[in-house]
Write an enzyme that holds these catalytic residues in place. Structure first.
Site, mmCIF file in Angstrom:
data_model
loop_
_atom_site.group_PDB
_atom_site.id
_atom_site.type_symbol
_atom_site.label_atom_id
_atom_site.label_comp_id
_atom_site.label_asym_id
_atom_site.label_seq_id
_atom_site.Cartn_x
_atom_site.Cartn_y
_atom_site.Cartn_z
ATOM 1 N N ARG A 91 -4.776 0.562 -8.683
ATOM 2 C CA ARG A 91 -5.082 1.230 -7.874
ATOM 3 C C ARG A 91 -3.289 1.555 -7.288
ATOM 4 N NH1 ARG A 91 -6.847 3.961 -3.627
ATOM 5 N NH2 ARG A 91 -4.923 2.940 -1.453
ATOM 6 N N CYS A 115 -13.569 1.582 -5.680
ATOM 7 C CA CYS A 115 -13.269 0.818 -6.096
ATOM 8 C C CYS A 115 -13.857 -0.561 -5.571
ATOM 9 C CB CYS A 115 -11.697 -0.140 -6.449
ATOM 10 S SG CYS A 115 -11.792 -0.401 -4.933
ATOM 11 N N ARG A 120 -11.450 3.337 -0.625
ATOM 12 C CA ARG A 120 -9.609 3.728 -0.492
ATOM 13 C C ARG A 120 -9.238 4.947 -1.108
ATOM 14 N NH1 ARG A 120 -8.084 -2.126 -3.183
ATOM 15 N NH2 ARG A 120 -6.376 -1.923 -1.426
ATOM 16 N N PRO A 121 -9.359 6.455 -0.791
ATOM 17 C CA PRO A 121 -8.333 7.605 -0.506
ATOM 18 C C PRO A 121 -6.990 7.247 -0.769
ATOM 19 C CG PRO A 121 -9.052 7.538 1.911
ATOM 20 C CD PRO A 121 -9.588 6.442 0.829
ATOM 21 N N VAL A 122 -6.529 8.392 -0.954
ATOM 22 C CA VAL A 122 -4.508 8.399 -0.820
ATOM 23 C C VAL A 122 -4.205 9.092 0.096
ATOM 24 C CG1 VAL A 122 -4.421 6.991 -3.241
ATOM 25 C CG2 VAL A 122 -4.284 8.977 -3.105
ATOM 26 N N ASP A 123 -5.157 10.017 0.643
ATOM 27 C CA ASP A 123 -5.082 11.536 1.664
ATOM 28 C C ASP A 123 -3.893 11.092 2.796
ATOM 29 O OD1 ASP A 123 -6.725 8.710 2.987
ATOM 30 O OD2 ASP A 123 -7.269 10.753 4.721
ATOM 31 N N LEU A 124 -3.637 9.352 3.100
ATOM 32 C CA LEU A 124 -1.703 9.340 4.244
ATOM 33 C C LEU A 124 -1.392 9.954 3.217
ATOM 34 C CD1 LEU A 124 -4.168 7.080 5.552
ATOM 35 C CD2 LEU A 124 -3.771 9.181 6.514
ATOM 36 N N ASP A 304 -7.394 -9.481 3.204
ATOM 37 C CA ASP A 304 -7.203 -10.613 2.402
ATOM 38 C C ASP A 304 -7.524 -11.848 1.884
ATOM 39 O OD1 ASP A 304 -6.117 -8.282 0.837
ATOM 40 O OD2 ASP A 304 -4.263 -8.682 0.158
ATOM 41 N N ILE A 326 -11.604 -3.414 7.512
ATOM 42 C CA ILE A 326 -10.077 -2.858 6.710
ATOM 43 C C ILE A 326 -10.537 -1.523 6.272
ATOM 44 C CG2 ILE A 326 -7.834 -2.393 5.478
ATOM 45 C CD1 ILE A 326 -7.099 -3.579 8.380
ATOM 46 N N ARG A 396 -5.584 -11.695 -12.623
ATOM 47 C CA ARG A 396 -4.773 -10.223 -11.153
ATOM 48 C C ARG A 396 -3.921 -10.543 -10.567
ATOM 49 N NH1 ARG A 396 -7.842 -5.951 -8.722
ATOM 50 N NH2 ARG A 396 -5.854 -5.281 -8.702
HETATM 51 C C1 UD1 Z 1 -2.691 -3.068 0.452
HETATM 52 C C2 UD1 Z 1 -3.008 -4.439 -0.226
HETATM 53 C C3 UD1 Z 1 -3.515 -4.752 -0.856
HETATM 54 C C4 UD1 Z 1 -4.542 -5.185 1.235
HETATM 55 C C5 UD1 Z 1 -4.334 -3.877 1.684
HETATM 56 C C6 UD1 Z 1 -4.702 -4.553 3.360
HETATM 57 C C7 UD1 Z 1 -1.226 -3.828 -2.267
HETATM 58 C C8 UD1 Z 1 -1.300 -3.618 -3.709
HETATM 59 N N1 UD1 Z 1 -2.499 -4.206 -1.756
HETATM 60 O O1 UD1 Z 1 -3.238 -2.325 -0.092
HETATM 61 O O2 UD1 Z 1 -4.145 -6.120 -1.320
HETATM 62 O O3 UD1 Z 1 -5.833 -5.606 1.422
HETATM 63 O O4 UD1 Z 1 -3.030 -3.888 1.621
HETATM 64 O O5 UD1 Z 1 -3.641 -5.266 3.602
HETATM 65 O O6 UD1 Z 1 -0.168 -4.328 -1.937
HETATM 66 N N2 UD1 Z 1 -6.645 4.596 4.009
HETATM 67 C C9 UD1 Z 1 -6.948 5.777 3.726
HETATM 68 N N3 UD1 Z 1 -6.575 6.431 2.998
HETATM 69 C C10 UD1 Z 1 -5.087 6.043 2.381
HETATM 70 C C11 UD1 Z 1 -4.768 5.110 2.228
HETATM 71 C C12 UD1 Z 1 -5.497 3.936 2.969
HETATM 72 O O7 UD1 Z 1 -8.291 5.672 4.141
HETATM 73 O O8 UD1 Z 1 -4.901 7.018 2.595
HETATM 74 C C13 UD1 Z 1 -7.717 2.766 3.792
HETATM 75 C C14 UD1 Z 1 -8.571 2.885 2.256
HETATM 76 O O9 UD1 Z 1 -9.315 3.468 2.142
HETATM 77 C C15 UD1 Z 1 -8.435 1.023 3.688
HETATM 78 C C16 UD1 Z 1 -7.513 0.937 4.091
HETATM 79 O O10 UD1 Z 1 -7.034 2.778 4.573
HETATM 80 O O11 UD1 Z 1 -9.456 1.157 3.899
HETATM 81 C C17 UD1 Z 1 -6.676 0.006 4.113
HETATM 82 O O12 UD1 Z 1 -5.583 1.126 3.030
HETATM 83 P P1 UD1 Z 1 -4.003 0.095 2.573
HETATM 84 O O13 UD1 Z 1 -3.742 0.097 4.145
HETATM 85 O O14 UD1 Z 1 -2.864 1.641 2.112
HETATM 86 O O15 UD1 Z 1 -4.187 -0.410 1.848
HETATM 87 P P2 UD1 Z 1 -3.342 -0.766 0.429
HETATM 88 O O16 UD1 Z 1 -2.367 -0.293 0.326
HETATM 89 O O17 UD1 Z 1 -4.827 -0.356 -0.576
#
Ligand code: UD1
Length: 417
Positions: A91, A115, A120-124, A304, A326, A396
């Site tokens: 991701r 996953c 885990r969307p990327v909208d933000l 984590d 989270i 991984r």
């Molecule tokens: C990173 C870490 C992961 C860790 C997580 C939280 C890496 C490669 N991975 O994941 O090991 O568990 O931080 O500490 O560094 N979210 C949204 N929209 C978005 C982005 C996130 O809704 O655009 C939500 C996600 O679905 C999730 C939460 O926010 O529920 C946390 O996501 P985020 O902090 O972005 O984690 P990652 O960067 O994916």
């Protein structure tokens, strides 16, 4: 497919070294797209996700070499498409969006699917880039972003997303004008990325706080940089020491970055002390005590480390609760731990753990990276034999795990299934 076999019940003793941080190395490697000169990274862990990232960098037009724990990278002819085959396995590939938009004004990145640990969307990430002047289409499963020249912006994250903050930091470093990121993630890995970008000539301040300022510069240059040690790997060894009633000296341990974990472990009856050469970890006086934990963004308790602490609580006196705030679906280790004799009840996002006298070895199935680590730690303390299947998840994120654990006394080896 490989599995790990563990004959449990041996207290772990001796020194164990922590590798470079996976979650710091991944964004820093993708940030290597940005500088115009050569980047030399040290302390890069040899992991499957790192090899996947190097493959992605290769497809995007970066020439890299990986020798021991050193990576060199030079950008040649930059392409803008990150294919589905790679993004679906990792991701974090979405982190090339920011550098590509900033440099090329275009990026086409496969939309990461759901996953094992939630949607885990990327909208933000996308909303932030829109504020910086990009537009997005969804095109045959790909996010296709375009912009003229990314412009600095005032971004406020609804949630302190780690990946979102990293993506924007990379883009804002060479955007036109200044950016402010409010409610930014404060994780140490975000700080490591900002330090790397600054070493390449970026002008970032406030990293490590929730308000980060970035003064856009016209270009970045190469640098030499050492990746920080992996705080989650270190935390996992702390749990392994306590779980097996052993005594480990954790070398290259990012102790300060583990504050919230150390605090909970101390409450549970684990003794930790900084010594020359590392952090010494053992039980205080025999018994472990159940505690209550809620996962939070940094500096709160890290999601984590949730699975590993739950495993430790399985052997504590009394009960404790773990609330996962989270990720919505990060309790897949619970069923497996129960197969080893754990007493855990799930209610929504909260797990209630009642300590049992001992865990018993069993065949178990790893479901994600940290869940796998928790099953290994459970196996180390359990009586009898534990087979942890599907360990590609572990590969991984944990460098040479069975070698490191064997060296401190564990009976653990890899077998073909
Ligand atoms: C990173 C870490 C992961 C860790 C997580 C939280 C890496 C490669 N991975 O994941 O090991 O568990 O931080 O500490 O560094 N979210 C949204 N929209 C978005 C982005 C996130 O809704 O655009 C939500 C996600 O679905 C999730 C939460 O926010 O529920 C946390 O996501 P985020 O902090 O972005 O984690 P990652 O960067 O994916």
């Amino acid at each position: 497919m490989d599995k790990l076999v563990i004959e449990g019940g041996v207290p772990l003793h001796g020194p164990i070294r922590v590798s470079g941080s996976k979650n710091a190395a991944l964004p820093i490697l993708l940030a290597c797209i940005l500088p115009q000169g050569q980047v030399n990274l040290t302390n890069v862990p040899r992991l499957r996700d790192i090899h996947t990232t190097l493959k992605l960098l290769d497809i995007l037009g970066c020439e890299t070499s990986f020798d021991g724990n050193n990576v060199t990278s030079t950008v040649c002819d930059l392409k803008v498409e990150a294919p589905y085959d790679l993004v679906k396995t990792m991701r974090a590939s979405v982190l090339c969006l920011g550098p590509l938009l900033a440099l090329k004004g275009e990026a086409k990145v496969a939309l990461p699917g759901g996953c094992a640990i939630g949607a885990r969307p990327v909208d933000l990430h996308l909303t932030a880039f829109e504020q910086m002047g990009a537009t997005f289409d969804l095109d045959s499963g790909y996010i296709h972003g375009r912009c003229d020249k990314l412009k600095g912006a005032h971004i406020h994250f609804d949630f302190p997303t780690v990946g979102g903050t990293e993506n924007v930091l990379m883009a804002a470093s060479i955007a036109e004008g200044d950016s402010i990121i409010e409610n930014a993630a404060r994780e140490p890995e975000v700080v490591d990325l900002a330090n790397f970008l600054n070493a390449c000539g970026a002008k970032i301040t406030g990293h490590g706080t929730s308000l980060i300022k970035v003064e856009g510069v016209s270009s970045l240059h190469g640098c030499d940089y050492k990746i920080m040690p992996d705080r989650i790997e270190a935390g996992t060894y702390m749990v392994a020491a306590a779980m097996t009633d052993g005594d480990l000296l954790i070398e290259d341990c990012p102790f300060l970055e583990l504050d919230s974990v150390v605090y909970k472990l101390e409450q549970m009856g684990v003794f930790m002390q900084e010594e020359e050469g590392g952090v010494r970890v053992r039980r205080k006086n025999g018994n472990l005590i159940g505690v209550d934990i809620t996962t939070q963004p940094f500096p709160g308790f890290p999601t984590d480390m949730q699975a590993q602490l739950m495993t430790l609580m399985c052997l504590a006196d009394g009960a404790g609760t773990i609330e996962e705030k989270i990720f919505e679906n990060r309790f897949m280790h619970v069923q497996e731990l129960m197969r080893m004799g754990a007493d855990i009840k799930l209610k929504g996002r909260t797990a209630m753990v009642r300590g049992v006298e001992r865990l018993t070895g069993a065949p178990v199935m790893a479901s994600d990276l940290r869940a796998s680590a928790s099953l290994v730690v459970a196996g180390l303390a359990a009586s009898g034999r534990t087979d942890v299947q599907r360990i590609y998840h572990l590969d991984r994120g944990y460098e040479k795990l069975e070698d490191k654990l064997s060296a401190v006394g564990a009976r653990i080896w890899r077998e073909k299934e």
